[in-house]
Design a protein around this motif. Structure first.
Motif, mmCIF file in Angstrom:
data_model
loop_
_atom_site.group_PDB
_atom_site.id
_atom_site.type_symbol
_atom_site.label_atom_id
_atom_site.label_comp_id
_atom_site.label_asym_id
_atom_site.label_seq_id
_atom_site.Cartn_x
_atom_site.Cartn_y
_atom_site.Cartn_z
ATOM 1 N N SER A 99 0.844 -1.055 0.004
ATOM 2 C CA SER A 99 0.020 -0.014 -0.093
ATOM 3 C C SER A 99 0.816 1.434 0.265
ATOM 4 O O SER A 99 1.621 1.474 0.880
ATOM 5 N N PHE A 128 1.237 1.424 -6.248
ATOM 6 C CA PHE A 128 0.191 1.440 -5.465
ATOM 7 C C PHE A 128 -0.339 2.726 -4.810
ATOM 8 O O PHE A 128 0.641 3.050 -4.085
ATOM 9 N N ILE A 131 -3.909 2.058 0.352
ATOM 10 C CA ILE A 131 -5.252 0.898 0.486
ATOM 11 C C ILE A 131 -5.521 0.819 1.857
ATOM 12 O O ILE A 131 -4.953 0.434 2.852
ATOM 13 N N GLU A 135 -10.627 -2.204 2.507
ATOM 14 C CA GLU A 135 -10.631 -2.580 0.880
ATOM 15 C C GLU A 135 -9.938 -3.856 0.859
ATOM 16 O O GLU A 135 -10.257 -4.643 -0.020
ATOM 17 N N TYR A 152 -2.224 -10.067 -5.492
ATOM 18 C CA TYR A 152 -3.032 -9.225 -6.228
ATOM 19 C C TYR A 152 -3.058 -9.579 -7.886
ATOM 20 O O TYR A 152 -2.048 -10.556 -8.152
ATOM 21 N N PHE A 161 -5.932 -0.999 -7.420
ATOM 22 C CA PHE A 161 -5.101 -0.380 -6.462
ATOM 23 C C PHE A 161 -3.685 0.313 -7.158
ATOM 24 O O PHE A 161 -2.844 0.915 -6.856
#
Length: 197
Positions: A99, A128, A131, A135, A152, A161
């Motif tokens: 993230s 990314f 996040i 989520e 992912y 993302f």
């Protein structure tokens, strides 16, 4: 009409789709190999080794009647190979680490033929957005990240993302098509054939 000229040593549906996308005729020979980094092995050396081992094992197990393609794709952050998530908490941990940051995706492709072994490596950078944990957990509940490197899928819901991609979109999916097509063409394996696999 000629039959398949290549064996894909992979059970990945994404690699099958990508190879078919460039018109290559192939058969699938899935393999179950241990994928564990060796002590002190760099991510680049690891992904190259695993791709080569898949191609060589497929070459041996299939009787070496046709060229065999093996591939491996890994998500790497801060020098650490993420692999596939073991469970919910591992998947949440991975996505929270990714993230708001940029990570690398290494995708090695190996080809074994009667003329020897050849290989290419694609390196991409994926950034990314931030996040939220809610989520991440909702994404896990979709089922999509459970068998994906880094937890992912860029071609699926995980695309929401991705703020920026530098490199190979297909490489992040699991098979870099530019590099793969070049490798196959150098070995005389036709691409863009009609009625492919």
């Amino acid at each position: 009409m000629s039959g398949p000229q290549l064996i894909l040593a992979s059970a990945s549906p994404r690699r099958r789709e990508l190879l078919a996308q460039i018109g290559v005729k192939f058969d699938v020979f899935p393999l179950a190999l241990a994928e564990v980094p060796e002590a002190g092995e760099s991510p680049e050396a690891y992904v190259r080794r695993v791709a080569r081992e898949k191609a060589e094992a497929g070459w041996s197990a299939s009787g070496a009647t046709r060229p065999v393609l093996g591939a491996d794709t890994e998500v790497v952050l801060d020098g650490e190979i993420f692999g596939k998530p073991r469970d919910l908490e591992h998947g949440v941990w991975m996505l929270k680490r990714l993230s708001g940051r940029a990570h690398r995706v290494l995708s090695a492709v190996s080809l074994c033929t009667d003329g020897g072994h050849s290989q290419v490596l694609s390196v991409s950078e994926v950034s990314f957005r931030d996040i939220a944990e809610a989520e991440v957990r909702a994404y896990w509940a979709s089922g999509e990240p459970r068998d994906k490197a880094g937890a992912y899928a860029i071609q699926g819901l995980g695309a929401i993302f991705v703020r920026h991609l530098s490199g190979s979109y297909s490489g992040v999916m699991g098979l870099p098509l530019y590099e793969t097509a070049g490798l196959l063409s150098q070995s005389g394996i036709p691409i863009l054939t009609p009625d492919s696999a």
